[in-house]
Write a protein that holds these residues in place. Structure first.
Motif, short mmCIF file in Angstrom:
data_model
loop_
_atom_site.label_atom_id
_atom_site.label_comp_id
_atom_site.label_asym_id
_atom_site.label_seq_id
_atom_site.Cartn_x
_atom_site.Cartn_y
_atom_site.Cartn_z
N PRO A 22 0.98 -1.02 -0.05
CA PRO A 22 0.07 0.12 -0.14
C PRO A 22 1.00 1.21 0.23
O PRO A 22 1.96 1.36 0.29
CB PRO A 22 -0.80 -0.12 1.18
CG PRO A 22 0.16 -1.13 2.10
CD PRO A 22 0.61 -1.99 1.22
N SER A 81 -1.58 -6.33 -0.81
CA SER A 81 -2.45 -5.86 0.27
C SER A 81 -3.65 -5.62 -0.43
O SER A 81 -3.87 -5.48 -1.81
CB SER A 81 -2.16 -4.47 0.87
OG SER A 81 -1.77 -3.61 -0.12
N TYR A 97 -7.31 -2.65 -0.66
CA TYR A 97 -7.79 -1.58 -0.15
C TYR A 97 -9.25 -1.36 -0.57
O TYR A 97 -9.67 -2.00 -1.70
CB TYR A 97 -6.84 -0.43 -0.56
CG TYR A 97 -7.05 0.02 -2.12
CD1 TYR A 97 -6.44 -0.72 -3.19
CD2 TYR A 97 -7.78 0.86 -2.55
CE1 TYR A 97 -6.28 -0.31 -4.38
CE2 TYR A 97 -7.92 1.28 -3.85
CZ TYR A 97 -7.31 0.55 -4.78
OH TYR A 97 -7.37 1.12 -6.14
N TYR A 130 -6.78 -0.03 4.12
CA TYR A 130 -5.95 -0.95 3.45
C TYR A 130 -5.76 -2.09 4.54
O TYR A 130 -6.05 -1.97 5.70
CB TYR A 130 -4.37 -0.58 3.38
CG TYR A 130 -4.04 0.61 2.56
CD1 TYR A 130 -3.76 0.40 1.02
CD2 TYR A 130 -4.38 1.99 2.88
CE1 TYR A 130 -3.52 1.53 0.17
CE2 TYR A 130 -4.00 2.98 1.85
CZ TYR A 130 -3.85 2.58 0.67
OH TYR A 130 -3.56 3.63 -0.36
#
Lengths: 206, 208
Positions: free
Chosen positions: A35, A132, A134, A143
């Motif tokens: 992120p 990740s 989000y 996130y």
């Protein structure tokens, strides 16, 4: 009032409460690599941050000053009372922590684990984690990422700054962090909550 | 000019040397009784203090300032004003703490370390340190100070304090500074300034 209108009124209110609020489902999108967020507490090599802190755990209360030093490949952390009595010194890096000194009365592994993990969250750069997800909600970008040791984390980011972290491993084992920035690079105040051992740390920048 | 600089360097060297050149006190009984008499004549003390806490692991010195009140036999108010507001009051065996408006209270007797630290602070301010069974006491002097070095004999204290150094001003016999050396090279230095001796202190000072 007859019985029927009263039942109708109750039914209407319950229906309104149950069904009128549409749940806002987050749509998670995958982001590669990690992120676009950085650690809540950013320290250049050799820099220190000092926080007046209050630590509550199992109805005990300790207050003093947290000193956090970026010592190149690791962070050094010390907690000392206002009157100069030291509670602990520890080293923290991304792999874990090492206690250098700890006062006998608070030398408990669950407590030190929780303190170290909480501090790791504000010092570690989450951008290093790949894969990740989000989602966005109101002004926040959220996130989420998973650690190798089973912890799942959510970062709530507003204007590029982490204002809240939620981490959980088991249902009961949760860590919360709230950070307030006051237009500076480092958080002015931080609150950690660790439900597992009922720990609360409140830190205000000196 | 060369001579002037040579003399200046000699003067600075001698001054610096005399500050640190402590020698054992030869007449311990006389000095001891002087400190004891001073302690007996004290009823109240008010003072400013400046505290430096050196943390070797982090190579950092934390500085704080505040005010201090003491009244015989055992009433104490220790108030930090910079860089935070923090008050510790010990009165009739009860400790009251105010941490930025958050108050707590507990008995001194339930807390061994606090009890010892409190005894040390009270003893040091009143000069009543020579006859202390809990410490190995040694007495030194230079031109400016009497230096009392205390090594804790009890294990629980020696884990926290390696040695205490108390500097008593030779002219007034009042304490000027305390250094608490810890086993891991950390130390706490407290300097006392603007002392007022035996001036009345309102009882409200010793409660939150």
């Amino acid at each position: 009032m007859s019985r029927f209108p009263r039942q109708f009124l109750a039914f209407s209110i319950i229906s309104f409460l149950l069904f009128s609020c549409q749940t806002h489902k987050l749509i998670w999108e995958e982001e590669q690599p990690g992120p676009g967020i950085s650690a809540p507490l950013q320290l250049e090599k050799g820099d220190r941050a000092m926080y007046k802190a209050n630590l509550e755990v199992f109805r005990n209360n300790l207050s003093g000053v947290f000193v956090i030093l970026n010592a190149d490949s690791l962070y050094k952390v010390g907690f000392v009372s206002e009157m100069g009595v030291k509670f602990f010194d520890m080293k923290i890096d991304e792999d874990g922590y090492e206690v250098v000194y700890c006062m006998e009365a608070i030398n408990r592994k669950p407590l030190l684990n929780s303190i170290a993990r909480s501090l790791q969250y504000i010092l570690e750069d989450p951008g290093k984690h790949d894969g990740s997800f989000y989602a966005t909600k109101s002004n926040d970008t959220i996130y989420k990422l998973a650690d190798n040791d089973g912890w799942k984390r959510k970062y709530f980011v507003e204007s590029g700054r982490v204002k809240r972290i939620e981490a959980k491993k088991l249902i009961r084992n949760r860590v919360f962090l709230n950070a307030g920035y006051n237009n500076k690079n480092q958080p002015e105040n931080i609150i950690f909550l660790q439900r597992g051992i009922r720990m609360r740390i409140e830190m205000n920048k000196l | 000019m060369k001579t002037f600089f040579a003399l200046l360097i000699c003067f600075l060297y001698v001054t610096a040397y005399s500050q640190s050149d402590f020698r054992p006190v030869s007449d311990i009984e006389t000095v001891g009784s002087k400190l004891d008499n001073m302690a007996k004549s004290l009823n109240t003390i008010q003072s400013d203090f400046h505290q430096e806490k050196y943390m070797d692991f982090l190579d950092v010195t934390l500085e704080s300032k505040g005010k201090f009140w003491f009244q015989k036999e055992n009433s104490l108010r220790w108030q930090y004003t910079e860089p935070y507001n923090y008050i510790v009051i010990v009165n009739d065996g009860v400790v009251q703490i105010s941490d930025d408006g958050r108050n707590q209270e507990f008995q001194v007797k339930g807390n061994k370390i606090f009890e010892q630290v409190n005894n040390i602070i009270v003893a040091s301010m009143s000069g009543d340190v020579i006859d202390n069974d809990d410490f190995d006491v040694k007495l030194f002097e230079n031109d400016e100070y009497f230096l009392v070095k205390l090594k804790p004999l009890k294990k629980d204290i020696s884990k926290v304090i390696h040695e205490m150094e108390m500097y008593f001003d030779k002219s007034s016999l009042h304490i000027s500074k305390i250094i608490m050396n810890e086993p891991n090279n950390d130390y706490t230095l407290i300097r006392y300034t603007n002392r007022k001796i035996n001036e009345p202190i309102p009882s409200s000072v010793f409660s939150l």
